[in-house]
Design a protein around this motif. Sequence first.
Motif, PDB file in Angstrom:
ATOM      1  N   UNK A 154       6.934   8.691  -4.945  1.00  0.00           N
ATOM      2  CA  UNK A 154       6.710  10.204  -5.276  1.00  0.00           C
ATOM      3  C   UNK A 154       7.383  11.111  -4.205  1.00  0.00           C
ATOM      4  N   UNK A 155       7.153  11.159  -3.097  1.00  0.00           N
ATOM      5  CA  UNK A 155       6.632  11.740  -1.954  1.00  0.00           C
ATOM      6  C   UNK A 155       8.791  11.682  -1.485  1.00  0.00           C
TER       7      UNK A 155
ATOM      8  N   UNK B  53       3.145   4.129  -4.750  1.00  0.00           N
ATOM      9  CA  UNK B  53       2.820   5.337  -5.073  1.00  0.00           C
ATOM     10  C   UNK B  53       3.817   7.295  -4.004  1.00  0.00           C
ATOM     11  N   UNK B  54       2.904   6.821  -3.513  1.00  0.00           N
ATOM     12  CA  UNK B  54       2.397   8.225  -2.548  1.00  0.00           C
ATOM     13  C   UNK B  54       4.227   8.206  -2.297  1.00  0.00           C
ATOM     14  N   UNK B  55       4.449   7.053  -1.796  1.00  0.00           N
ATOM     15  CA  UNK B  55       5.608   6.959  -0.978  1.00  0.00           C
ATOM     16  C   UNK B  55       7.297   7.415  -1.783  1.00  0.00           C
TER      17      UNK B  55
ATOM     18  N   UNK C 192       0.432  -0.934   0.228  1.00  0.00           N
ATOM     19  CA  UNK C 192      -0.003  -0.137   0.414  1.00  0.00           C
ATOM     20  C   UNK C 192       1.024   1.141  -0.387  1.00  0.00           C
ATOM     21  N   UNK C 193       0.490   2.101  -0.916  1.00  0.00           N
ATOM     22  CA  UNK C 193       0.246   3.264  -0.948  1.00  0.00           C
ATOM     23  C   UNK C 193       2.580   3.286  -0.935  1.00  0.00           C
TER      24      UNK C 193
ATOM     25  N   UNK D 233       5.586  10.082 -15.005  1.00  0.00           N
ATOM     26  CA  UNK D 233       5.416   8.792 -14.202  1.00  0.00           C
ATOM     27  C   UNK D 233       4.824   7.651 -14.687  1.00  0.00           C
ATOM     28  N   UNK D 234       4.843   6.092 -14.720  1.00  0.00           N
ATOM     29  CA  UNK D 234       4.057   5.768 -15.006  1.00  0.00           C
ATOM     30  C   UNK D 234       4.323   3.801 -14.414  1.00  0.00           C
ATOM     31  N   UNK D 235       2.932   3.749 -13.517  1.00  0.00           N
ATOM     32  CA  UNK D 235       3.333   2.420 -12.993  1.00  0.00           C
ATOM     33  C   UNK D 235       2.365   1.584 -13.717  1.00  0.00           C
ATOM     34  N   UNK D 236       2.457   0.347 -12.355  1.00  0.00           N
ATOM     35  CA  UNK D 236       1.856  -0.912 -13.167  1.00  0.00           C
ATOM     36  C   UNK D 236       2.129  -2.042 -11.961  1.00  0.00           C
TER      37      UNK D 236
END
Lengths: 277, 277, 277, 277
Positions: free
Chosen positions: A21-22, A17-19, A14-15, A34-37
Motif C-alpha cells: 500500500x505504501x 501490507x504496508x509495503x 513481514x510488512x 483492499x482485502x488480504x488473506x
Amino acid sequence: MQRKVLITDCADAPGLITKITGVCYAHGLNIVKNSEFVDNAQGRFFMRTEVEGCEDEPGLLADVGKVLPVQRHLKLVTKSTKRIVVMVTKEAHCLGDLLMKAYYGALDVEISAIIGNYDILKPLAEKFSIPFYHVSHEGVTRQEHEQTMLDIIAQYQPDYLVLAKYMRVLTPEFVEQHPNRIINIHHSFLPAFVGASPYRQAWERGVKIIGATAHFVNNCLDEGPIIKQDVIPVDHSFSADDLAQCGRDVEKSVLSKALQLVLQESVIVYGNKTVVF
Amino acid sequence: MQRKVLITDCADAPGLITKITGVCYAHGLNIVKNSEFVDNAQGRFFMRTEVEGCEDEPGLLADVGKVLPVQRHLKLVTKSTKRIVVMVTKEAHCLGDLLMKAYYGALDVEISAIIGNYDILKPLAEKFSIPFYHVSHEGVTRQEHEQTMLDIIAQYQPDYLVLAKYMRVLTPEFVEQHPNRIINIHHSFLPAFVGASPYRQAWERGVKIIGATAHFVNNCLDEGPIIKQDVIPVDHSFSADDLAQCGRDVEKSVLSKALQLVLQESVIVYGNKTVVF
Amino acid sequence: MQRKVLITDCADAPGLITKITGVCYAHGLNIVKNSEFVDNAQGRFFMRTEVEGCEDEPGLLADVGKVLPVQRHLKLVTKSTKRIVVMVTKEAHCLGDLLMKAYYGALDVEISAIIGNYDILKPLAEKFSIPFYHVSHEGVTRQEHEQTMLDIIAQYQPDYLVLAKYMRVLTPEFVEQHPNRIINIHHSFLPAFVGASPYRQAWERGVKIIGATAHFVNNCLDEGPIIKQDVIPVDHSFSADDLAQCGRDVEKSVLSKALQLVLQESVIVYGNKTVVF
Amino acid sequence: MQRKVLITDCADAPGLITKITGVCYAHGLNIVKNSEFVDNAQGRFFMRTEVEGCEDEPGLLADVGKVLPVQRHLKLVTKSTKRIVVMVTKEAHCLGDLLMKAYYGALDVEISAIIGNYDILKPLAEKFSIPFYHVSHEGVTRQEHEQTMLDIIAQYQPDYLVLAKYMRVLTPEFVEQHPNRIINIHHSFLPAFVGASPYRQAWERGVKIIGATAHFVNNCLDEGPIIKQDVIPVDHSFSADDLAQCGRDVEKSVLSKALQLVLQESVIVYGNKTVVF
C-alpha cells in the motif's frame, strides 16, 4: 475514474501490507478497497487492492515487485467489460440467465459467441444477436471436434470460457489452452454426486438438500477449484425430474454469481482452491 | 502469543492503510488479520488490525495517533476472555444457549452473573454455578428496580450486558450508563413488527419468513445498531405459538453469533449502524 | 391424462376429508395429490385435491357441494397453460426472468401482452415477440391512464396480472376489477420498509438482511396477502445502490416462484393471508 | 385431548385416502392433521393421520387393516414423551443442546441415560441429573464393549438411541438390535466426505459450504436413511479447525431438528430413504 485491481500472491513476509500500500500511496493512487488473506498453513499471502488514479502501470508493477519476495504472482488488471465465449449443449436456463443479465447490465460482460454441440439454443442466441456456432460432436473425432471449437474461440480472444451446461468432458489438451479461464457449472453440490446423472443419484440417496457448484475446470473431471456453491432444500415428494428442475434455478444463479466474482477480479486460484475476496 | 486488536475509526484520508500498518511494522508487530472499510457517503474510514507481538501499547497508540486525522476513535484491545452479565425474564432458550456455549468453550466469555425479574431461571443458573439475582420489578418504582440492577452490575464490572429475552424496556438513564455495551435480542426481523407480540403480528400478517435481530440498545426502543439478523421460512400451518417456538431457535442462534462477533472485537458502532468485520 | 384441481374452502366440520375424497372415488377419479389444512383459530377447512380422470365437472362439483357446509368456496380448475399480462415500468430483471422462464418452459404460462408506462422495455418484449403497449401516465388523468390499460387487458382476458416492478400505485377501482388476480413484487421484506425507496430505508437502518415479497394486490398499498418471501444476507459494505442491485436477484426469483405457485393452483387466499399448498 | 398418529405404508391402490379417513370418521375420530404421499415410481402409498378421540385402538387398527392391501405396515402411536438413550464420545455441543432443549421443553423427550466411551461429558450429564455410564472401549473386545452398552440400554427400554457425536463405528450386530431406531449426526453434508476427518477433507477440497446430516443408522457406515440436512456458507479464510467449529452449530441444530421430527412421528423409513411429513 478508471479502476484497476492489483492482485498479489506470494510467500508471506513481514510488512507486506504496508509495503504494497505504501507503493500505491507513493504513486498517488486512491485505494478504493483492499482485502488480504494469509494462509498460515502454507505461509502464503494474498492481497487484492482496488485503486483509482493509476497512470503508470509498468512503474507501479516494478515498484511493487521490488518490495515482494522473489516468488510471487503479481497482476494489475483494468476493471472493464470482459469478453466471454459460452459453450452449451441443450439446456437453456444457464445461457438464458447470462444473456438476460448481460442484456440489462447485471453482468458487466460481452458475450462474444456461443458454441453448441447441438443447435437447439441457436434461436435463443439469435434473439440477442450473438453469433451461434453449431459444432456437432458427431461423425468427427474428439480431437477434431475440440479443434474446431478452439479455432472459433481463438477468433474472439475471450477472457473466459463459460460452460453453461456443456455436457461433454473436455480433454486435457483443450483445458490446458485456457488455464484457470474455463468456468463450469456442475449440477451437484460437489464433491457429492460426481459424474453422470447427479439428480438421479441424489434422488436415490434420498437427500434433503441439493446444490450446484461453479468451479474452474482443470484436468480432473469435477475437480477444479471451487468458486461458488449454493443449495436448496428438497423433500421426499421430489422425483428425480423435480430435483433436476429445482436444481436449474440454483445452477443458473450459482453460475452467474461465480462469473460476476471472476469478472470483478475477486477470485484468486491457488493449487486446487480459490481465495474469493 | 497474545493478540491485540487495533480499531481505527476516523475521517477518510489518503494513505491511511499504509500509514497505520507502517506504524505496526515499525513496532515489530505481526499483522494476523487486517480489514478495512470506507463509507464513501460519509467519508469515513474504519480499520480492524489484529496483531501479535505488541509490547508497548501506549507507544503504539501514540504513534498511530500521529498519522491519523485529528477526529478519530482509536482503541487497542487485548483479545481475552470478556465478562458479561446476562439479564433475563422467563424464557430459557437464549440463556441456556449462552450457558452451554460458554461451558464447552464455543463462546470465549465469563458469565459473571445473571439477573432476572422473575426467579424462574434460577435453577438453570445454579446448574452452571453462576450467581443469580432475582430483582423483581413488582412493588418498586422503575427507577428503584433499575438502580438495584445497576448496583449488582457495578459489582461485576462486566464488559457487556446481554439481554437474553429480558422483556422490560430499559430507561434512557439505565442505557446511557452502558453506551454500546448492551446487546439485545429482538424477536423479530427488525424493523418489521417492532413493539409487543411480534409473533402474533407476524401471524396476523401471514408472513412466510420470520426472523430475529441482535442489536445494541440505545434510547429508542428496537432502534439500536443492528449486529446480526437471521430468518427461517414458515408457512400458513404455523400458529402464532408455532411461530414463537420456531423463532426461539433463531433468536438463540442470532444472539450467540452477535455476542461472538462483539467478543472478538469485530463490531464497530457508528451512528445507528455497525461495521462488522 | 388431463389433471384438474379441486379447491375446497369452507367451515370446518367432521369427516370432510373422507366425504370429499369419497365423492372423488365414487366418480372414479385418481387422486394424484391431496393437501389439507385446518385453521383452528377460525374453524376453517382448506383442501386442494389434484385429480385425474374427471369427465363430469358439473356432476363432481354438485356432488362435492352436497357434502360440504353451506358456506363454502368450491372451485375445479383444469391444469393448463394460463395467460398473464405483465405490467412494467423501467426495470428489466423481473420481466426478463418471466420471459426467459416462459421461453424455456420453466413457467407454464403464456405472456399475452406487456404494458409499460415507459417504452424502455419494448425492445426486450420484441425479442420474444410479445405485444408491448406503451401507456404513458403523463398528460392524462390517473383514471384515463388506468382505463387505457384496463381496455388493453380486457382484450386478452388474462388469468392473472403480474406487476413486474410496475412502480405506480393502482387505484382501488383498478384493483377491484381483478380481485386476487394481481400479483405484485415488493422490493422489501414486508412489512419492513413499506412505501418508497425501501433499499434506501434499509441502508439507513443498517440491516444485515434484505428481502423481497410477492403478494396479491388489494386496496391497501403493500398490504395484500403474501404468497412468497425470500431474503439474502448483506453487510455494512453495501451502499444503497448495492442493496438495490442485490435485491433484484431476490425480487425476480421470488416473483417467479410466487407466480409458479399461483399457476399450479397451489395458493388459496383467505382474508389477508394465503394458504400455500 | 390425547393425540394418536396412524401411520400407513402400503402398496398404492384406488381410494385409500377416503377409505382410511372413512374408518377414522366411523370411529368418531377428529382428524387433526393428515398428510399423504405416493411414490409413483414404486407404486407405494404413505399416510400420516393425526387423530383425537381414539378409544378403541385394536378396533381402529383392525378396521383400517380391512380396507388396506394385504402388504402393508400399519402403526398407531400415542403422542407422548418418548425416552432416549444418548451415546457420546468427547464433544459436548450436541449432547448439550439435547439436554438444554429437553430441560426447557423444546424437545418433548426424556433422556433416560447417557453412555460415553470417555468420561469427559459426565459432569455435564450430572448438571441435569441424568445417569452417565462410562463404558470405555479400551482393554475389551469390540463385542464386549457393545454388549456392555446393550445391557445398559436394555435397562431403560428407550424408544430411540441418539448418537450425539459418538465417534466409533457400531457393528451390524449392535445396529440390528435397534432397527431404524438409532439416529446419528454425521459431521458432513452426506454423501460428500464420508468417513473420517470430513472437515479436513472439506478444507482440502476448498468447498464454500459445509453441512451436517442426521440419519438413521443401518449396516453401511454413513449410508442410512437421511432425516434432515442443513448447511452454512464458509470461505477461504476458514481453517480446518474453523470449519469444525462452525460445523458444530449446524450439527447440533440438525440433530435436534431430526430428533424432533422422529419424536412427533413425522418420519417414515422405507428402503434407504425417509418420508418426512
